[in-house]
Design an enzyme around this catalytic site. Structure first.
Site, PDB file in Angstrom:
ATOM      1  N   PHE A 114     -17.142 -16.054  23.304  1.00  0.00           N
ATOM      2  CA  PHE A 114     -17.121 -17.179  24.240  1.00  0.00           C
ATOM      3  C   PHE A 114     -15.892 -18.036  23.955  1.00  0.00           C
ATOM      4  CE2 PHE A 114     -21.547 -15.959  23.829  1.00  0.00           C
ATOM      5  CZ  PHE A 114     -22.000 -15.988  25.138  1.00  0.00           C
ATOM      6  N   ASP A 115     -15.150 -18.381  25.010  1.00  0.00           N
ATOM      7  CA  ASP A 115     -13.964 -19.210  24.817  1.00  0.00           C
ATOM      8  C   ASP A 115     -14.072 -20.550  25.535  1.00  0.00           C
ATOM      9  OD1 ASP A 115     -13.745 -18.390  27.418  1.00  0.00           O
ATOM     10  OD2 ASP A 115     -11.588 -18.070  27.347  1.00  0.00           O
ATOM     11  N   LYS A 116     -15.249 -20.885  26.016  1.00  0.00           N
ATOM     12  CA  LYS A 116     -15.423 -22.157  26.696  1.00  0.00           C
ATOM     13  C   LYS A 116     -16.657 -22.877  26.163  1.00  0.00           C
ATOM     14  CE  LYS A 116     -12.026 -22.220  29.659  1.00  0.00           C
ATOM     15  NZ  LYS A 116     -10.994 -23.249  29.575  1.00  0.00           N
TER      16      LYS A 116
END
Length: 354
Positions: free
Chosen positions: A212-214
């Site tokens: 996950f990058d958010k």
């Protein structure tokens, strides 16, 4: 599509008009008041505000907007009045492209569907042939009907041939896969999960690691005070008290987090005078007769307050993904408040939703 605004306030020939969002044209100047959705994509030409873009980016904190910054349709204007020029309308907006992506995914074929089609292409003619043979066999070679029977030979043969079709025809095999893809991608989109196509959906069961990058996905979606750093001669209660007094008149999400922390710690909030919100930087007011400030480094530099003693700490907090807010009194920094969107507990992550 239900996320987008239904109407827009546009300025044409110096007159403000409320028009359906589909009537907005490229080049129109659009007004968006606090609490309203931005109707189409565009570029800010006047005003400052904070916009909640979580529906597109997942970021829990509103993004500061000033002249020259882009805005996205269906996002929510939180604070100030914005005036922007429409650059993309109709099918060209970011939301319309997301909708098109979901529609394409619903119509795409998964690899398993190709196999199903190949099997059906062979199996269906065979079943039709067996049904035809069943009809012919019972019609020409079936046993004689009872004398008192109301059924004809043709009717009996037709019933048995239809029975073969109902039992053997692979309708479910041909319909189940595309139906599952359509329903799965649709429900995913409603939950904020965009699936590129049937192949991606089919391979999900093979995943062992997800990156996950958010924020906003595995976090609570709202900032909390995670740490208070004090300067020489100050304590945490003093810093929090001044910060809460300054943020009492603010609508910013960070202000609500600071006030919540003060309430949880049972810290009394002092009265303020001459409150002034400085958009994009912070706020200034008089607390107990002294001039106090709360905001980012730009505010401190603008007001002639040195933040050198807090630079290293602020950099460490930034590397941890936290937002650092400076608190100053009488031209001197008294502390730093770190705010972050904290992760959900594992129990909450696995808690079923309705």
């Amino acid at each position: 599509m239900g996320l987008r605004a239904k109407t827009a306030h546009v300025v044409r020939a110096g007159v403000e008009l409320e028009v359906p969002v589909d009537d907005v044209m490229v080049g129109d100047v659009v007004l968006v008041r606090p609490g309203e959705k931005i109707p189409v994509d565009g570029v800010v030409v006047e005003g400052r505000s904070a916009v909640d873009e979580s529906m597109l980016t997942g970021e829990s904190l509103p993004v500061e907007k000033k002249p020259g910054d882009p805005v996205i349709g269906a996002t929510l204007n939180k604070l100030g009045l914005l005036k922007f020029e429409a650059t993309k309308v109709g099918k060209e907006t970011a939301l319309a492209q997301i909708t098109r992506l979901v529609e394409e995914a619903q119509g795409s074929k998964a690899p398993i569907q190709k196999l199903v089609d190949q099997v059906s292409a062979i199996f269906v003619p065979i079943v039709l042939g067996i049904a035809a043979l069943t009809f012919l066999g019972w019609y020409f070679f079936g046993p004689a009907l009872p004398i008192n029977s109301d059924m004809t030979v043709f009717t009996r043969a037709l019933i048995y041939s239809v029975a073969v079709l109902v039992v053997a025809c692979p309708c479910a095999m041909g319909l189940a896969t595309p139906t599952a893809i359509m329903v799965g991608t649709g429900l995913g989109a409603q939950s904020g999960i965009l699936i590129k196509g049937g192949e991606a959906l089919e391979k999900i069961h093979e995943l062992s690691v997800i990156v996950f990058d958010k924020t906003g996905t595995l976090t609570r979606g709202e900032p909390e005070v995670s740490r208070i750093v004090t300067a020489d001669g100050s304590d945490e209660k003093q810093v929090l008290s001044v910060a809460a007094a300054l943020e009492k008149s603010s609508e910013h999400p960070l202000a609500k987090a600071i006030l919540k922390k003060a309430a949880d710690d049972r810290i009394s909030v002092a009265r303020t005078e001459n409150f002034l919100a400085l958009s994009g930087m912070g706020a200034r007011a008089s607390v107990d007769g002294t001039t106090c400030l709360i905001g980012n480094r730009f505010l401190m530099n603008d007001q002639g307050v040195s933040v050198d003693i807090m630079n290293k700490t602020a950099e460490e907090l930034a590397q941890e993904g936290k937002t650092a807010v400076y608190v100053a009194r009488n031209k001197k920094v008294i502390g730093l408040i770190a705010l972050a969107d904290v992760p959900l507990s594992l129990i909450h992550l696995y808690e079923p939703t309705e």
